[in-house]
Design an enzyme around this catalytic site. Sequence first.
Site, PDB file in Angstrom:
ATOM      1  N   VAL A  62      39.489  84.292  19.026  1.00 24.59           N
ATOM      2  CA  VAL A  62      39.121  85.698  18.846  1.00 24.59           C
ATOM      3  C   VAL A  62      39.987  86.542  19.761  1.00 24.59           C
ATOM      4  O   VAL A  62      40.104  86.269  20.962  1.00 24.59           O
ATOM      5  CB  VAL A  62      37.623  85.934  19.152  1.00 24.59           C
ATOM      6  CG1 VAL A  62      37.308  87.427  19.161  1.00 24.59           C
ATOM      7  CG2 VAL A  62      36.749  85.224  18.126  1.00 24.59           C
ATOM      8  N   GLY A 107      40.861  87.747  25.038  1.00 27.01           N
ATOM      9  CA  GLY A 107      40.939  86.728  24.001  1.00 27.01           C
ATOM     10  C   GLY A 107      40.116  85.521  24.416  1.00 27.01           C
ATOM     11  O   GLY A 107      39.772  85.361  25.585  1.00 27.01           O
ATOM     12  N   LYS A 108      39.783  84.695  23.465  1.00 31.74           N
ATOM     13  CA  LYS A 108      39.086  83.440  23.775  1.00 31.74           C
ATOM     14  C   LYS A 108      39.224  82.522  22.583  1.00 31.74           C
ATOM     15  O   LYS A 108      39.309  82.963  21.430  1.00 31.74           O
ATOM     16  CB  LYS A 108      37.604  83.696  24.061  1.00 31.74           C
ATOM     17  CG  LYS A 108      36.978  82.649  24.966  1.00 31.74           C
ATOM     18  CD  LYS A 108      37.438  82.825  26.398  1.00 31.74           C
ATOM     19  CE  LYS A 108      36.759  81.828  27.329  1.00 31.74           C
ATOM     20  NZ  LYS A 108      37.124  82.086  28.738  1.00 31.74           N
ATOM     21  N   GLY A 109      39.239  81.215  22.867  1.00 32.46           N
ATOM     22  CA  GLY A 109      39.342  80.234  21.798  1.00 32.46           C
ATOM     23  C   GLY A 109      38.477  79.037  22.087  1.00 32.46           C
ATOM     24  O   GLY A 109      37.947  78.881  23.198  1.00 32.46           O
ATOM     25  N   ASP A 148      39.846  76.385  29.914  1.00 27.52           N
ATOM     26  CA  ASP A 148      38.450  76.784  30.042  1.00 27.52           C
ATOM     27  C   ASP A 148      37.636  75.496  30.079  1.00 27.52           C
ATOM     28  O   ASP A 148      38.180  74.410  30.283  1.00 27.52           O
ATOM     29  CB  ASP A 148      38.041  77.685  28.865  1.00 27.52           C
ATOM     30  CG  ASP A 148      36.762  78.460  29.133  1.00 27.52           C
ATOM     31  OD1 ASP A 148      35.682  77.979  28.753  1.00 27.52           O
ATOM     32  OD2 ASP A 148      36.836  79.541  29.738  1.00 27.52           O
TER      33      ASP A 148
END
Length: 420
Positions: A62, A107-109, A148
């Site tokens: 995202v 952002g993040k995944g 992460d």
Amino acid sequence: MKSLYAGPVFEMAREQFHVIADHLGIPQDDRDRLLYPKRAIVVSCPIHMDDGRQRVFVGYRVQHHLTLGPAKGGTRFAANVDIGEIAALAIWMSWKCALADLPYGGGKGGVAVDPHALSMRELENLSRRYMQEMIPFVGPRVDVMAPDMGTNEQVMAWFMDTYSMYQGITVPEIVTGKPVGTGGTLGRREATGHGVAFLSFRALEALDINPVGATAIVQGFGNVGTHAALGLAARGVKLVGVSDHTVAYHDPRGLEVRALVDHVEKNGVLLGWSNEAVIDPRSLLEQPCDVLAPCAVERVIDADVARRLNCRVIAEGANGPTTPEADRVLAERNDGIFVIPDILCNAGGVVVSYFEWVQDLQQYFWSKEEVMDRLERALDRSWSMVVARAKRDGVSNRTAAMAIGVERVRKAKQARGLFP
């Protein structure tokens, strides 16, 4: 769009945003553009397993906004990952980057997988396939990944190598949190935990508490919690409680931090370090201490826990560890627990990720002393702004921090306008 993002973590991010939007007087018709992500990507990641089978894992990314620069954020491998959680984390990253005055959007995944259930070969296959599927949507000026939960330096090296193979050149700036030998920066591994400890000392100083002899509990003993505990202990703070997903320990006389770290480095988890001092993980949060550092996952401090907290400082090493209901309980208490909100407290990781990205782009690398000095100065600037804003407006530290972040994003969007 609204129906795409669901779940308790996204609802928490949404509620927090509307609290800040009300505080700032943002009109209703401006809010959706600020809150909802610019882009959400869902991919299938088929890989070969060691036993010859093929399995398909679902991956997400995202990108909340690209107004200030490329999206920036970690990629987590965890069994319960979903698009709502990833979107919430991307939103929080936006406010965090803006508060730190970094040229990034959030952002993040993630991939829905238990990484501990994979062999090293399977983990490499999945890491490379995920990056391969993301190549059309990421780039050093578009979206820069980082580690992460469930990922690490090795996974970032695989991401970087996969992207580089498709470009035909080495592109170290596509990810941060890499091994130093592949374009990573000194200080990145300990940056988030170091920042948690550094800002905890700022809070103790503000409360006139001497760190020597003060006590701390660290919930979550991964990379962030480990370095937070080491940083606290280095200044004389006594660790009286610690936990991970396997066990929790509590001893008012103190726990030996170095021994705990050595055990985890050897065994991967805290379980087995001792048969004594074991405590219920939820009860651990409620034990007396000066600094409580939740460094694991979201929503661990709910309203019930908040009523029973017995600490002076909450140092939020994790993203979203305190629910909005818990925030309201803390505001109603008369004992003045000092909260260092997540978008400030755990910003050390993204600040040093920015330093790594800059060094990769310039191909000029800094010493560890220079990195840590720049980190502490950056955190000090954000700390001063948040504390001053909270005092000026008579609001909580979280409201002050998020207001600064949301304002900066909103002003940038207003300045750029709406195209076409």
